[in-house]
Design a protein around this motif. Structure first.
Motif, short mmCIF file in Angstrom:
data_model
loop_
_atom_site.label_atom_id
_atom_site.label_comp_id
_atom_site.label_asym_id
_atom_site.label_seq_id
_atom_site.Cartn_x
_atom_site.Cartn_y
_atom_site.Cartn_z
N TRP A 51 0.81 -1.22 0.00
CA TRP A 51 0.00 0.00 0.00
C TRP A 51 0.84 1.26 0.00
O TRP A 51 0.31 2.35 -0.25
CB TRP A 51 -0.90 0.01 1.25
N TRP A 59 -1.14 7.40 -4.66
CA TRP A 59 -2.51 6.99 -4.98
C TRP A 59 -2.69 6.66 -6.46
O TRP A 59 -3.30 5.65 -6.81
CB TRP A 59 -3.48 8.09 -4.54
N PHE A 77 -1.25 3.37 -7.18
CA PHE A 77 -2.08 2.32 -6.59
C PHE A 77 -3.24 1.97 -7.53
O PHE A 77 -3.57 0.80 -7.72
CB PHE A 77 -2.60 2.79 -5.24
N ARG A 112 -12.47 2.51 -0.51
CA ARG A 112 -11.13 2.11 -0.93
C ARG A 112 -10.12 3.23 -0.65
O ARG A 112 -8.99 2.98 -0.21
CB ARG A 112 -11.15 1.77 -2.42
N TRP A 113 -10.53 4.46 -0.94
CA TRP A 113 -9.65 5.62 -0.71
C TRP A 113 -9.37 5.80 0.78
O TRP A 113 -8.23 6.08 1.18
CB TRP A 113 -10.32 6.86 -1.30
N TRP A 135 -6.89 3.16 1.87
CA TRP A 135 -5.53 3.52 1.45
C TRP A 135 -4.98 4.63 2.35
O TRP A 135 -3.82 4.59 2.77
CB TRP A 135 -5.55 3.97 -0.01
N ARG A 141 -3.76 3.36 5.66
CA ARG A 141 -2.46 2.69 5.59
C ARG A 141 -1.32 3.72 5.54
O ARG A 141 -0.27 3.51 6.13
CB ARG A 141 -2.40 1.80 4.35
N GLN A 142 -1.54 4.83 4.83
CA GLN A 142 -0.50 5.87 4.78
C GLN A 142 -0.32 6.51 6.16
O GLN A 142 0.81 6.74 6.62
CB GLN A 142 -0.88 6.96 3.76
#
Length: 487
Positions: free
Chosen positions: A230, A234, A237, A281-282, A285, A288-289
């Motif tokens: 991840w 973006w 990804f 989904r965003w 992500w 995770r960042q």
């Protein structure tokens, strides 16, 4: 991963579908709480540049007037105002459209193309209803790319700003003409869109089922590779793990009925439905960042904690260094706390949008089943974020503990310095007061006013000085004895 060029020649000769249509659904953040008008305008410009490539301020201001803040979903351009082909090199008229849509707090951009007309000169232009080969998917990709980012040579070579800042979905729909299993055809279409055949392509199938609308009935297939890492930007990804859906109508269905539904109600329903999914989904992500950043911050906090603790153990304490440590710790705490709040926000975003996604799915009458390779599990994502947050919150506790300790030491050192100053002033005061008394006694009832030289040479003056010094020394000794007694 095998290139699509390595597929058997028969695959190129087969014509498995009629009227294949490739839809690109892009989503952009429309507004963020607390941002300035300048930031909103910059965000708006990036969205509209996906439609017009370049846009002037006056046109941008005009387009802004079509946006609504009442929560309604509305088209931002008339359907006939922006047709496919107007940006292509030869201004070729294609059977496609671009629909920018206001979806409450986000922008949605729906780009769809069914390729070239069979006869563009007729009125209305004659659509191509002939059976077509799988290679048609390649042509449709290039037409989408020609509208979205003409300078790019492939979909994964698009500029960062030509991706959906909130996400994107690729939807391919067609009427099937051959007798193969719909799932096999859907898999071939997916591979064509990717431009290669993944070795684990069977693991990419995450959702299967039926889409029903009135008398229409189609098979639905969703493809998405499970992310293995991840920590990428973006837009990268999105290129690594594209979200692709295939909708196949059986040969028995009427093509005009299919086009009517997908061209009006169906496409906008899918745009809203996939919008909620892309928001989830965003947010995942983003979480995770934030987790990776907080882990880095936590390591920094531990190092700082050790450094300050070692410094406090030393015999000498530098007040200026401690004050600098305190300032840095307060800054670290503010940044750490902000990221924890943002992590909480991702958790809430997943919960809300996952619920809206499921509600929209039921409203559309979709009968879907998740495969064993499906990575869609909002409840698990929420639990994971909560687990990470609980672990990472200890960094905030560590910072709070460190800040309190530094503040305590600084206060002690300042108090100690103030006490030493008070003691010095007290000793000097005692000496001065005693000296004044001696002078007053020695000069009581003078016979005549003394001259300045006589005062300095007078025995009384020197007696007063000696008495003052003596009493100051005596007070210092008594204070030292008192401190030793308290110790």
């Amino acid at each position: 991963m095998t290139s699509t060029d390595d597929l058997t020649s028969s695959s190129f000769e087969e014509k498995p579908f009629i009227y294949p249509t490739l839809d690109c659904l892009l989503y952009d953040v429309r507004e963020i709480l607390g941002e300035s008008e300048k930031e909103k305008k910059a965000r708006r410009r990036k969205f509209w540049e996906k439609v017009y490539q370049e846009i002037e301020d006056k046109q941008l201001d005009t387009l802004q007037q079509h946006e609504r803040d009442d929560g309604a979903n509305n088209l931002l351009l008339d359907k006939s105002e922006k047709l496919f082909g107007s940006n292509s090199e030869h201004d070729e008229k294609l059977d496609g459209f671009i629909w920018p849509v206001n979806l409450e707090d986000i922008y949605g951009l729906y780009l769809g193309t069914s390729g070239r007309y069979l006869n563009a000169a007729s009125n209305p232009p004659q659509k191509n209803d002939e059976p077509r080969p799988l290679a048609a998917i390649n042509d449709l990709k290039q037409q989408i790319l020609g509208q979205l980012d003409p300078k790019a040579i492939s979909l994964d070579k698009r500029r960062r700003e030509r991706h959906g800042s909130l996400g994107e979905t690729w939807l391919i729909w067609a009427k099937q003409t051959d007798g193969r299993l719909p799932q096999d055809l859907a898999q071939d279409i997916y591979a064509r869109l990717l431009g290669s055949v993944p070795k684990d392509i069977h693991h990419h199938l995450t959702l299967t089922g039926h889409v029903k609308h009135g008398d229409l009935n189609a098979r639905f297939f969703e493809f998405e590779a499970t992310p293995t890492f991840w920590n990428v930007e973006w837009h990268k990804f999105l290129d690594f793990y594209p979200h692709v859906c295939v909708l196949l109508f059986p040969e028995s269905e009427n093509l005009d009925d299919i086009r009517t539904w997908m061209g009006k109600e169906g496409c906008l329903n899918f745009l809203r439905w996939f919008g909620f999914r892309n928001k989830v989904r965003w947010a995942k992500w983003n979480s995770r960042q934030l987790k990776a950043e907080l882990k880095g911050n936590y390591a920094t906090v531990k190092r700082r904690y050790q450094q300050v603790r070692d410094r406090l153990k030393s015999k000498t304490v530098n007040l200026a260094e401690l004050q600098k440590d305190l300032s840095e710790c307060l800054s670290d705490r503010a940044e750490y706390a902000e990221k924890l709040v943002l992590l909480d926000a991702q958790q809430h975003a997943i919960a809300i949008n996952a619920r809206n996604y499921e509600q929209r799915q039921r409203r559309l009458g979709l009968e879907l089943q998740r495969t064993e390779h499906c990575n869609w599990n909002p409840d698990r994502d929420i639990e994971q974020i909560q687990f990470d947050r609980d672990n990472l919150e200890t960094g905030l506790t560590l910072l709070d503990h460190l800040i309190r300790n530094i503040e305590g030491v600084i206060q002690i050192e300042q108090t100690r310095g103030d006490r030493a100053l008070n003691q010095t002033v007290g000793m000097a005061g005692v000496g001065l007061a005693t000296g004044a008394i001696a002078v007053a006694v020695a000069t009581t009832h003078p016979q005549q006013p003394p001259k300045p030289r006589d005062i300095v040479t007078a025995p009384a003056f020197w007696w007063s000085v000696l008495v003052g010094i003596g009493f100051s020394v005596l007070v210092a000794i008594l204070q030292a004895i008192a401190r030793r007694g308290r110790g």
